[in-house]
Design an enzyme around this catalytic site. Structure first.
Site, PDB file in Angstrom:
ATOM      1  N   GLY A   1      40.740  38.262  40.452  1.00  0.00           N
ATOM      2  CA  GLY A   1      40.337  39.259  41.444  1.00  0.00           C
ATOM      3  C   GLY A   1      38.874  39.127  41.813  1.00  0.00           C
TER       4      GLY A   1
ATOM      5  N   HIS B   1      47.778  39.998  37.918  1.00  0.00           N
ATOM      6  CA  HIS B   1      47.429  41.363  37.525  1.00  0.00           C
ATOM      7  C   HIS B   1      48.204  42.391  38.350  1.00  0.00           C
ATOM      8  CE1 HIS B   1      43.743  41.083  40.487  1.00  0.00           C
ATOM      9  NE2 HIS B   1      44.898  40.851  41.067  1.00  0.00           N
TER      10      HIS B   1
END
Length: 291
Positions: A147, A203
């Site tokens: 991310g 995730h």
């Protein structure tokens, strides 16, 4: 060199004596005596570094059943087997009949349920593992997800990954599979799901019960998958899509949008299986007509 050896010998002479403290039947916590009073050696900087390293090292003890190392704050059932070369870090909870293989690292505050078997060279961090799971060699669970964002200066910055990965009961995870921790919700693998080797789960992914993920499947972040879903080998799923329960995807398919109806799908992009077969048949017909 002689000075360094004498310093180490002096510090070793003050190694604390471990104490075994029984908290309940079959479960133990371990503690160690304080190292207050250990003599200083050399400069204050060297002394501080040595004291920290020595203190951290001495907080780990040898587990009697298997020879692995564990932190004195870990809570481990006496029937657990921790093989030599494995390390269990602080505040971990290891339930009865767990088997942890050599070379495995169980990070701080990880919980492992009863009768779970963890293979060799596994990394478990920021995660909760259910009962009767089988985690094969080389699996990594609970590491940061992929991310990032681009700031006003064009630099790539990391997004915080602060949550956990939660693995249900009776889950099997194949060798060298990676399951990332969550950022805005926990990453979840449902009960009785089976995951093959070399699978990537990003995730915030939530996978339902009794799902099957074949080898080299790649699931991008924040995907939601229902129950009884089967993904063939090398299926790719783009981020933030949802797949309802009782879907089967053919090998090498790519999911680019939500799948809202149960059934069989295939192709790139994935479409209902009969449509995909028509596409293949049309391509073959055009190929034959081409001079």
């Amino acid at each position: 060199m002689a000075i360094h050896l004498s310093k180490l010998a002096l510090l070793r002479s003050f190694t604390p004596i471990p104490r075994l403290i029984s908290t309940s039947t079959g479960r133990y916590r371990f503690s160690a005596c304080s190292i207050e009073g250990a003599p200083s050696s050399g400069s204050s900087t060297w002394s501080a570094l040595e004291d920290d390293a020595n203190r951290n090292h001495q907080e780990f003890q040898k587990w009697p059943n298997g020879g692995g190392m564990f932190h004195m704050t870990a809570c481990i059932e006496s029937t657990a087997l921790i093989e030599i070369g494995a390390v269990v870090h602080s505040e971990c909870v290891i339930a009865a009949n767990v088997h942890i293989g050599s070379g495995t690292i169980v990070g701080p505050a990880v919980k492992i349920g009863e009768s779970t078997k963890v293979g060799y060279n596994v990394s478990l961090t920021n995660s909760i593992i259910g009962d009767a799971c089988f985690i094969h060699n080389g699996v990594c669970i609970g590491q940061d997800g992929f991310g990032f964002f681009v700031d006003e200066h064009g630099s790539i910055r990391k997004k915080l990954q602060m949550l956990s990965a939660r693995i249900g009961n009776h889950v099997e995870i194949g060798a060298n599979t990676c399951i990332d921790r969550g950022s805005w919700r926990d990453t979840v693998i449902g009960d009785h799901s089976k995951i093959d080797n070399l699978v990537q789960i990003g995730h915030n992914v939530v996978i339902g019960k009794s799902c099957i993920l074949c080898g080299q499947v790649g699931i991008a972040g924040s995907v939601t998958i229902g129950d009884h879903v089967t993904l063939g080998g090398r299926v790719a799923v783009r981020d933030h899509v949802s797949i309802v329960s009782k879907v089967r995807l053919a090998a090498n398919s790519a999911v680019t949008k939500d799948i809202k109806e149960s059934g069989d799908y295939g192709g790139f992009p994935a479409v209902p299986i009969h449509e995909w077969r028509k596409q293949i048949a049309t391509l073959q017909t055009l190929k034959k007509r081409t001079p």
